[in-house]
Motif scaffolding. Sequence first.
Motif, PDB file in Angstrom:
ATOM      1  N   ARG A   1       0.842  -1.197   0.000  1.00  0.00           N
ATOM      2  CA  ARG A   1       0.000   0.000   0.000  1.00  0.00           C
ATOM      3  C   ARG A   1       0.873   1.241   0.000  1.00  0.00           C
ATOM      4  O   ARG A   1       1.779   1.372   0.826  1.00  0.00           O
ATOM      5  CB  ARG A   1      -0.917   0.018   1.220  1.00  0.00           C
ATOM      6  CG  ARG A   1      -1.857  -1.167   1.267  1.00  0.00           C
ATOM      7  CD  ARG A   1      -2.801  -1.101   2.435  1.00  0.00           C
ATOM      8  NE  ARG A   1      -3.609  -2.304   2.530  1.00  0.00           N
ATOM      9  CZ  ARG A   1      -4.567  -2.477   3.430  1.00  0.00           C
ATOM     10  NH1 ARG A   1      -4.835  -1.530   4.291  1.00  0.00           N
ATOM     11  NH2 ARG A   1      -5.259  -3.607   3.438  1.00  0.00           N
TER      12      ARG A   1
ATOM     13  N   ARG B   1       1.370   5.120   0.759  1.00  0.00           N
ATOM     14  CA  ARG B   1       0.823   6.133   1.660  1.00  0.00           C
ATOM     15  C   ARG B   1       1.605   7.428   1.454  1.00  0.00           C
ATOM     16  O   ARG B   1       2.716   7.570   1.962  1.00  0.00           O
ATOM     17  CB  ARG B   1       0.942   5.679   3.114  1.00  0.00           C
ATOM     18  CG  ARG B   1       0.180   4.399   3.449  1.00  0.00           C
ATOM     19  CD  ARG B   1      -1.328   4.525   3.250  1.00  0.00           C
ATOM     20  NE  ARG B   1      -1.919   5.634   3.965  1.00  0.00           N
ATOM     21  CZ  ARG B   1      -2.280   5.592   5.246  1.00  0.00           C
ATOM     22  NH1 ARG B   1      -2.115   4.494   5.948  1.00  0.00           N
ATOM     23  NH2 ARG B   1      -2.823   6.646   5.817  1.00  0.00           N
TER      24      ARG B   1
ATOM     25  N   THR C   1      -1.986  12.970  -3.115  1.00  0.00           N
ATOM     26  CA  THR C   1      -2.961  12.728  -2.052  1.00  0.00           C
ATOM     27  C   THR C   1      -4.384  12.853  -2.582  1.00  0.00           C
ATOM     28  O   THR C   1      -5.258  12.032  -2.262  1.00  0.00           O
ATOM     29  CB  THR C   1      -2.738  13.716  -0.889  1.00  0.00           C
ATOM     30  OG1 THR C   1      -1.420  13.523  -0.361  1.00  0.00           O
ATOM     31  CG2 THR C   1      -3.756  13.511   0.219  1.00  0.00           C
TER      32      THR C   1
ATOM     33  N   ASP D   1      -5.153   9.846  -4.506  1.00  0.00           N
ATOM     34  CA  ASP D   1      -5.351   8.742  -3.567  1.00  0.00           C
ATOM     35  C   ASP D   1      -6.762   8.777  -2.981  1.00  0.00           C
ATOM     36  O   ASP D   1      -7.393   7.736  -2.766  1.00  0.00           O
ATOM     37  CB  ASP D   1      -4.307   8.825  -2.450  1.00  0.00           C
ATOM     38  CG  ASP D   1      -4.354   7.638  -1.504  1.00  0.00           C
ATOM     39  OD1 ASP D   1      -4.746   6.537  -1.943  1.00  0.00           O
ATOM     40  OD2 ASP D   1      -3.993   7.806  -0.321  1.00  0.00           O
TER      41      ASP D   1
ATOM     42  N   PRO E   1      -7.762   5.973  -6.246  1.00  0.00           N
ATOM     43  CA  PRO E   1      -6.545   5.333  -5.722  1.00  0.00           C
ATOM     44  C   PRO E   1      -5.922   4.301  -6.662  1.00  0.00           C
ATOM     45  O   PRO E   1      -4.750   3.962  -6.497  1.00  0.00           O
ATOM     46  CB  PRO E   1      -7.018   4.676  -4.426  1.00  0.00           C
ATOM     47  CG  PRO E   1      -8.506   4.558  -4.558  1.00  0.00           C
ATOM     48  CD  PRO E   1      -8.932   5.713  -5.397  1.00  0.00           C
TER      49      PRO E   1
ATOM     50  N   LEU F   1      -2.659   5.487  -8.021  1.00  0.00           N
ATOM     51  CA  LEU F   1      -1.606   5.925  -7.096  1.00  0.00           C
ATOM     52  C   LEU F   1      -0.232   5.361  -7.455  1.00  0.00           C
ATOM     53  O   LEU F   1       0.762   6.084  -7.469  1.00  0.00           O
ATOM     54  CB  LEU F   1      -1.987   5.523  -5.668  1.00  0.00           C
ATOM     55  CG  LEU F   1      -1.149   6.124  -4.548  1.00  0.00           C
ATOM     56  CD1 LEU F   1      -1.136   7.641  -4.633  1.00  0.00           C
ATOM     57  CD2 LEU F   1      -1.687   5.675  -3.197  1.00  0.00           C
ATOM     58  N   GLU F   2      -0.182   4.075  -7.774  1.00  0.00           N
ATOM     59  CA  GLU F   2       1.114   3.474  -8.107  1.00  0.00           C
ATOM     60  C   GLU F   2       1.690   4.011  -9.420  1.00  0.00           C
ATOM     61  O   GLU F   2       2.842   4.475  -9.434  1.00  0.00           O
ATOM     62  CB  GLU F   2       1.012   1.953  -8.160  1.00  0.00           C
ATOM     63  CG  GLU F   2       2.351   1.297  -8.440  1.00  0.00           C
ATOM     64  CD  GLU F   2       2.262  -0.215  -8.525  1.00  0.00           C
ATOM     65  OE1 GLU F   2       3.099  -0.798  -9.233  1.00  0.00           O
ATOM     66  OE2 GLU F   2       1.361  -0.801  -7.901  1.00  0.00           O
TER      67      GLU F   2
ATOM     68  N   SER G   1       2.769   7.663  -8.889  1.00  0.00           N
ATOM     69  CA  SER G   1       3.978   7.772  -8.069  1.00  0.00           C
ATOM     70  C   SER G   1       5.215   7.404  -8.886  1.00  0.00           C
ATOM     71  O   SER G   1       6.248   8.076  -8.819  1.00  0.00           O
ATOM     72  CB  SER G   1       3.883   6.860  -6.844  1.00  0.00           C
ATOM     73  OG  SER G   1       2.806   7.241  -6.025  1.00  0.00           O
TER      74      SER G   1
END
Length: 197
Positions: free
Chosen positions: A23, A25, A89, A92, A96, A99-100, A103
Motif C-alpha cells: 500500500r 501512503r 494525495t 489517492d 486510488p 496511485l502506483e 507515483s
Amino acid sequence: IPHYSFMLQVLCRYRHIWNIDLRFRPAFLGGIMHQTGNKPPAMLPKRGEYLLKDITRMAKYYQVPLHMSAGAFQHLMGTSSLTAMRFITAIDMTNPQYLEPLSREFWMRFWSQYEDISQPENILAVARQAGISAELSQKALEMTSSPTVKDRLKDTTTEALKYGAFGMPAVVAHYDGEPHLFFGSDRLELLGSIIGE
C-alpha cells in the motif's frame, strides 16, 4: 519528493512472489524532516558525494533508468514537492487505482528528467503519462489547495512519524501483529527476513 524509491520499485516486483499487500501512503518529506530535526544527507559534502555515487550504483543494480550528475542533484534538492504530494494525495482520495503509476511517473520525471514538479503544467503532464484523464487531473489539481487534502497529507505524515520515520523512503511492514519500520533503499534483505522470505 514523491518517494517511489528503489526499494518500492523492487517491492512492486516482489509483491506477488512474497504475497504481500503493498500500500502506498503519500507523506510529506519536508514535514518529517522538520519534525525530527533531520537534515538532507547532501548538506554534508562528503556524504553528498557518496550518495551521488550510490544512487548511480543502485540504478544499475535495480535496472532503473536513472542518470544523475552533481549539478542535477543539487537542483533536485532545491525543488519543492509539496504541491505534487498534495496532488498525489488528491488522487489517492478520489482514484486510488492510479496511485502506483502516478507515483512511478513522478519519480521518473523528477529523478531521470529533472522536471520541476512544483509547476501545475508539469504535474498535469505527469498525470497524463500515468493514464489519468484531463478531467480527473484538473479536479485533483484544484483539490490541492483544499483543507481536506491538506489535512489528509498531514495525517499520513503524522502517521509515518508515529511509526518512527525520520526520512524517506520509509517502509512499514505489518507482520505478526507488529509494525516494523525500514528506512532506505538497502533494507530489502532485512525486510524479507522479518516476513520469513
